[in-house]
Write an enzyme that holds these catalytic residues in place. Structure first.
Site, PDB file in Angstrom:
ATOM      1  N   ALA A   8       0.778  -1.077  -0.317  1.00  0.00           N
ATOM      2  CA  ALA A   8      -0.363   0.485  -0.190  1.00  0.00           C
ATOM      3  C   ALA A   8       1.072   1.589   0.027  1.00  0.00           C
ATOM      4  CB  ALA A   8      -0.690  -0.028   1.122  1.00  0.00           C
ATOM      5  N   GLY A   9       2.152   0.895  -0.734  1.00  0.00           N
ATOM      6  CA  GLY A   9       3.011   1.969  -0.926  1.00  0.00           C
ATOM      7  C   GLY A   9       2.954   3.203  -1.376  1.00  0.00           C
ATOM      8  N   GLY A  12       1.232   1.468  -4.968  1.00  0.00           N
ATOM      9  CA  GLY A  12       0.446   0.426  -4.796  1.00  0.00           C
ATOM     10  C   GLY A  12      -0.853   1.199  -4.602  1.00  0.00           C
ATOM     11  N   ASP A  32      -0.555  -4.387   3.564  1.00  0.00           N
ATOM     12  CA  ASP A  32       0.737  -4.619   3.896  1.00  0.00           C
ATOM     13  C   ASP A  32       1.201  -4.804   4.815  1.00  0.00           C
ATOM     14  OD1 ASP A  32       2.356  -2.040   2.599  1.00  0.00           O
ATOM     15  OD2 ASP A  32       2.785  -2.924   4.280  1.00  0.00           O
ATOM     16  N   ARG A  82      14.174   1.337  -5.236  1.00  0.00           N
ATOM     17  CA  ARG A  82      15.303   1.696  -5.605  1.00  0.00           C
ATOM     18  C   ARG A  82      15.926   3.344  -4.964  1.00  0.00           C
ATOM     19  NH1 ARG A  82      17.736   2.431 -11.890  1.00  0.00           N
ATOM     20  NH2 ARG A  82      15.459   3.178 -13.104  1.00  0.00           N
ATOM     21  N   ARG A  88      17.699  -1.330 -10.982  1.00  0.00           N
ATOM     22  CA  ARG A  88      16.127  -2.081 -10.104  1.00  0.00           C
ATOM     23  C   ARG A  88      17.093  -3.577  -9.807  1.00  0.00           C
ATOM     24  NH1 ARG A  88      15.296   0.345 -14.935  1.00  0.00           N
ATOM     25  NH2 ARG A  88      13.473   1.847 -14.925  1.00  0.00           N
ATOM     26  N   VAL A 118       4.472  -6.133 -10.386  1.00  0.00           N
ATOM     27  CA  VAL A 118       4.758  -4.719 -10.363  1.00  0.00           C
ATOM     28  C   VAL A 118       6.482  -4.914 -10.036  1.00  0.00           C
ATOM     29  CG1 VAL A 118       4.686  -2.036  -9.964  1.00  0.00           C
ATOM     30  CG2 VAL A 118       2.792  -3.891 -10.193  1.00  0.00           C
ATOM     31  N   SER A 119       6.770  -5.177  -8.931  1.00  0.00           N
ATOM     32  CA  SER A 119       8.274  -5.139  -7.859  1.00  0.00           C
ATOM     33  C   SER A 119       9.235  -5.460  -8.686  1.00  0.00           C
ATOM     34  CB  SER A 119       7.677  -6.132  -6.902  1.00  0.00           C
ATOM     35  OG  SER A 119       6.674  -5.886  -6.234  1.00  0.00           O
ATOM     36  N   ASN A 120      10.623  -4.895  -8.302  1.00  0.00           N
ATOM     37  CA  ASN A 120      11.385  -4.787  -9.299  1.00  0.00           C
ATOM     38  C   ASN A 120      12.667  -5.526  -8.828  1.00  0.00           C
ATOM     39  OD1 ASN A 120      11.488  -3.413 -11.559  1.00  0.00           O
ATOM     40  ND2 ASN A 120      11.319  -1.313 -10.474  1.00  0.00           N
ATOM     41  N   ASP A 148       6.704   2.396 -19.247  1.00  0.00           N
ATOM     42  CA  ASP A 148       7.964   2.721 -20.234  1.00  0.00           C
ATOM     43  C   ASP A 148       7.171   3.426 -21.571  1.00  0.00           C
ATOM     44  OD1 ASP A 148       9.711   1.712 -18.212  1.00  0.00           O
ATOM     45  OD2 ASP A 148       9.794  -0.453 -19.748  1.00  0.00           O
ATOM     46  N   ARG A 151       6.147   6.664 -21.652  1.00  0.00           N
ATOM     47  CA  ARG A 151       7.302   7.653 -21.396  1.00  0.00           C
ATOM     48  C   ARG A 151       7.982   7.588 -22.183  1.00  0.00           C
ATOM     49  NH1 ARG A 151       9.707   4.465 -15.659  1.00  0.00           N
ATOM     50  NH2 ARG A 151       8.483   6.017 -14.232  1.00  0.00           N
ATOM     51  N   HIS A 175      12.618  -4.786 -18.923  1.00  0.00           N
ATOM     52  CA  HIS A 175      12.142  -3.668 -17.881  1.00  0.00           C
ATOM     53  C   HIS A 175      13.462  -2.888 -17.145  1.00  0.00           C
ATOM     54  CE1 HIS A 175      10.522   0.162 -16.161  1.00  0.00           C
ATOM     55  NE2 HIS A 175      10.036  -0.898 -14.268  1.00  0.00           N
TER      56      HIS A 175
HETATM   57  N1  LIG Z   1       7.236  -2.361 -12.639  1.00  0.00           N
HETATM   58  C1  LIG Z   1       7.342  -0.818 -12.731  1.00  0.00           C
HETATM   59  O1  LIG Z   1       7.306  -0.531 -13.924  1.00  0.00           O
HETATM   60  C2  LIG Z   1       7.732  -0.058 -11.701  1.00  0.00           C
HETATM   61  C3  LIG Z   1       7.382   1.349 -11.380  1.00  0.00           C
HETATM   62  C4  LIG Z   1       7.519   1.508 -10.069  1.00  0.00           C
HETATM   63  C5  LIG Z   1       7.802   1.127  -9.451  1.00  0.00           C
HETATM   64  N2  LIG Z   1       8.564  -0.345  -9.437  1.00  0.00           N
HETATM   65  C6  LIG Z   1       8.274  -1.123  -8.160  1.00  0.00           C
HETATM   66  O2  LIG Z   1       7.764  -1.296  -6.863  1.00  0.00           O
HETATM   67  C7  LIG Z   1       8.591  -1.812  -5.718  1.00  0.00           C
HETATM   68  C8  LIG Z   1       7.274  -0.851  -4.826  1.00  0.00           C
HETATM   69  O3  LIG Z   1       7.599   0.799  -5.010  1.00  0.00           O
HETATM   70  P1  LIG Z   1       6.895   1.881  -3.653  1.00  0.00           P
HETATM   71  O4  LIG Z   1       7.677   2.872  -4.378  1.00  0.00           O
HETATM   72  O5  LIG Z   1       5.163   1.718  -3.946  1.00  0.00           O
HETATM   73  O6  LIG Z   1       7.845   1.186  -2.964  1.00  0.00           O
HETATM   74  P2  LIG Z   1       6.985   1.568  -1.584  1.00  0.00           P
HETATM   75  O7  LIG Z   1       8.362   2.385   0.010  1.00  0.00           O
HETATM   76  O8  LIG Z   1       6.181   2.932  -1.425  1.00  0.00           O
HETATM   77  O9  LIG Z   1       5.872   0.611  -0.963  1.00  0.00           O
HETATM   78  C9  LIG Z   1       6.393  -0.686  -0.964  1.00  0.00           C
HETATM   79  C10 LIG Z   1       5.533  -1.351  -0.030  1.00  0.00           C
HETATM   80  O10 LIG Z   1       5.280  -2.475   0.144  1.00  0.00           O
HETATM   81  C11 LIG Z   1       5.087  -3.062   1.205  1.00  0.00           C
HETATM   82  N3  LIG Z   1       5.839  -4.781   2.096  1.00  0.00           N
HETATM   83  C12 LIG Z   1       7.084  -4.480   1.876  1.00  0.00           C
HETATM   84  N4  LIG Z   1       7.189  -5.968   2.444  1.00  0.00           N
HETATM   85  C13 LIG Z   1       5.877  -6.458   1.816  1.00  0.00           C
HETATM   86  C14 LIG Z   1       5.142  -7.556   2.003  1.00  0.00           C
HETATM   87  N5  LIG Z   1       5.595  -8.544   2.878  1.00  0.00           N
HETATM   88  N6  LIG Z   1       3.972  -8.110   1.697  1.00  0.00           N
HETATM   89  C15 LIG Z   1       3.133  -6.553   2.004  1.00  0.00           C
HETATM   90  N7  LIG Z   1       3.550  -5.424   1.799  1.00  0.00           N
HETATM   91  C16 LIG Z   1       4.846  -5.432   2.143  1.00  0.00           C
HETATM   92  C17 LIG Z   1       5.890  -2.306   2.459  1.00  0.00           C
HETATM   93  O11 LIG Z   1       5.535  -1.261   3.618  1.00  0.00           O
HETATM   94  C18 LIG Z   1       5.485  -0.513   1.465  1.00  0.00           C
HETATM   95  O12 LIG Z   1       4.577  -0.208   2.137  1.00  0.00           O
HETATM   96  C19 LIG Z   1       9.547  -1.479  -6.050  1.00  0.00           C
HETATM   97  O13 LIG Z   1      10.058  -2.634  -5.549  1.00  0.00           O
HETATM   98  C20 LIG Z   1       9.852  -0.445  -7.115  1.00  0.00           C
HETATM   99  O14 LIG Z   1      11.099  -0.578  -7.778  1.00  0.00           O
HETATM  100  C21 LIG Z   1       7.949  -1.325 -10.261  1.00  0.00           C
HETATM  101  O1  LIG Z   2      13.210   3.476 -11.757  1.00  0.00           O
HETATM  102  C1  LIG Z   2      12.523   2.805 -10.698  1.00  0.00           C
HETATM  103  O2  LIG Z   2      13.306   1.967 -10.418  1.00  0.00           O
HETATM  104  C2  LIG Z   2      11.270   1.904 -10.725  1.00  0.00           C
HETATM  105  C3  LIG Z   2      10.512   1.464 -11.880  1.00  0.00           C
HETATM  106  O3  LIG Z   2      10.651   0.621 -12.538  1.00  0.00           O
HETATM  107  C4  LIG Z   2      10.076   2.319 -12.697  1.00  0.00           C
HETATM  108  O4  LIG Z   2      10.566   2.529 -14.791  1.00  0.00           O
HETATM  109  O5  LIG Z   2       9.477   4.094 -12.848  1.00  0.00           O
END
Ligand SMILES: NC(=O)c1ccc[n+]([C@@H]2O[C@H](COP(=O)([O-])OP(=O)(O)OC[C@H]3O[C@@H](n4cnc5c(N)ncnc54)[C@H](O)[C@@H]3O)[C@@H](O)[C@H]2O)c1
Ligand SMILES: O=C(O)C[C@H](O)C(=O)O
Length: 306
Positions: A8-9, A12, A32, A82, A88, A118-120, A148, A151, A175
């Site tokens: 729920a960061g 999310g 979360d 990151r 990533r 979504v997670s990296n 991407d 963008r 990615h």
């Molecule tokens: N694929 C993409 O294009 C893309 C784009 C943006 C971000 N991301 C990735 O998405 C992820 C989240 O980014 P963010 O900015 O929201 O981070 P964030 O820190 O704001 O949120 C992540 C949340 O995950 C929660 N969390 C951690 N472990 C957990 C678990 N086991 N169960 C449930 N919740 C848990 C944390 O408490 C936190 O609230 C990162 O890995 C980031 O690199 C990917």
């Molecule tokens: O750049 C990142 O680490 C987060 C995500 O993959 C993005 O492209 O925004």
């Protein structure tokens, strides 16, 4: 249509907000591990309902997956983002364990769920979900190309000095900062090749700016981006929920397509009620094929560290 969003960061919550604003899902459950955090985000978002005119019910849960039971679609955003200067791929040590346990918990409560990762590092995390769950390829979708490509269209619109809605273009392959492949050759402004409006040098610059799109924002924000990532995820969720048959580049398990197997990479797919309903194979030229293969090689190296 019930959608679970784990994490729920920043991403999310943004994703839950865009899903609600588009008003196609009956229910969104945020999960979360931080005590009360998902419940708080859900309550805050629900207080937007009468202001923004949506009917989606958003609830939150601290690690209680029974609340997610019967989800049609689940989005995994849990894990660390990151910081400036990082790649990533450096997130794998922490995020792999989180993504593995989250995907197992989701599946226990929702055996028919379609999972969006979504997670990296996203391509490797998508591969990990395949290896962890054994689900058919249509039900595991990595989100990267949708973002991407958005963008890419932003950078193209900037270069051509036109609205982004005039522009079509796709980014495929990994990615990652180096592995993305923006298809400049196929980019168009209302059907007219982008190369009619801007020089080859400018197009190459657009491609380079697109590839480091995530890193650029991480440098500006101190953490990675969330608005466009949330919007990109919501577009994929909607395409599935509403059986739209949209073509969007997503990371998917390849079995011979684009010359690759046993690897998750971004390629154009058709998204409908069954998740990935088809992989679209477009004719790449020799230079694009070489870049795709190089990108795959790098993803394989990261997968090997799992
Ligand atoms: N694929 C993409 O294009 C893309 C784009 C943006 C971000 N991301 C990735 O998405 C992820 C989240 O980014 P963010 O900015 O929201 O981070 P964030 O820190 O704001 O949120 C992540 C949340 O995950 C929660 N969390 C951690 N472990 C957990 C678990 N086991 N169960 C449930 N919740 C848990 C944390 O408490 C936190 O609230 C990162 O890995 C980031 O690199 C990917
Ligand atoms: O750049 C990142 O680490 C987060 C995500 O993959 C993005 O492209 O925004």
């Amino acid at each position: 249509m019930k959608v679970t969003v784990v994490g729920a960061g920043a991403v999310g919550a943004s994703c839950a907000e865009y899903i609600a604003m588009k008003n196609f899902a009956s229910e969104v459950v945020l999960v979360d591990i931080k005590e009360g955090y998902a419940e708080g985000k859900a309550m805050d978002l629900m207080q937007c309902a009468s202001l923004n005119g949506f009917d989606t019910k958003i609830t939150g849960s601290t690690s209680d997956y029974s609340k997610t039971a019967g989800s049609d679609i689940a989005v995994i955003t849990s894990g660390i983002p990151r910081k400036p200067g990082m790649t990533r791929e450096e997130l794998i040590g922490i995020n792999a364990g989180i993504v593995k346990s989250v995907s197992e918990s989701l599946l226990k409560e929702s055996p028919n769920v379609i999972i969006i990762v979504v997670s990296n590092p996203m391509d490797t995390m998508t591969y990990l979900v395949h290896k962890t769950t054994g689900l058919p390829m249509n039900r595991i979708i990595g989100m990267g190309g949708a973002l991407d490509s958005a963008r890419f269209r932003y950078r193209l619109s900037e270069a051509m000095d036109c609205p982004a809605s005039d522009v079509k273009g796709m980014v495929i392959a990994a990615h990652s900062d180096k592995g993305m492949l923006p298809l400049t050759r196929l980019a168009v402004r209302n059907g007219v090749p982008a190369s009619k409006f801007i020089s080859e040098d400018r197009l190459n610059q657009v491609a380079e700016d697109t590839k480091v799109g995530g890193a650029t924002l991480t440098g500006l924000l101190g953490t990675s981006a969330w608005y466009a990532p949330g919007a990109a995820v919501s577009t994929i969720v909607q395409a599935i929920a509403c059986d739209q048959k949209k073509m969007i580049p997503c990371s998917t398990m390849l079995s011979g397509q684009y010359g690759e197997s046993d690897i998750c990479m971004g390629v154009p797919v058709i998204l409908g009620r069954n998740g990935i309903e088809k992989i679209v194979e477009i004719d790449l030229n020799e230079a694009e094929k070489a870049k795709f293969a190089e990108s795959a090689e790098a993803v394989r190296k990261v997968n090997a560290t799992l």
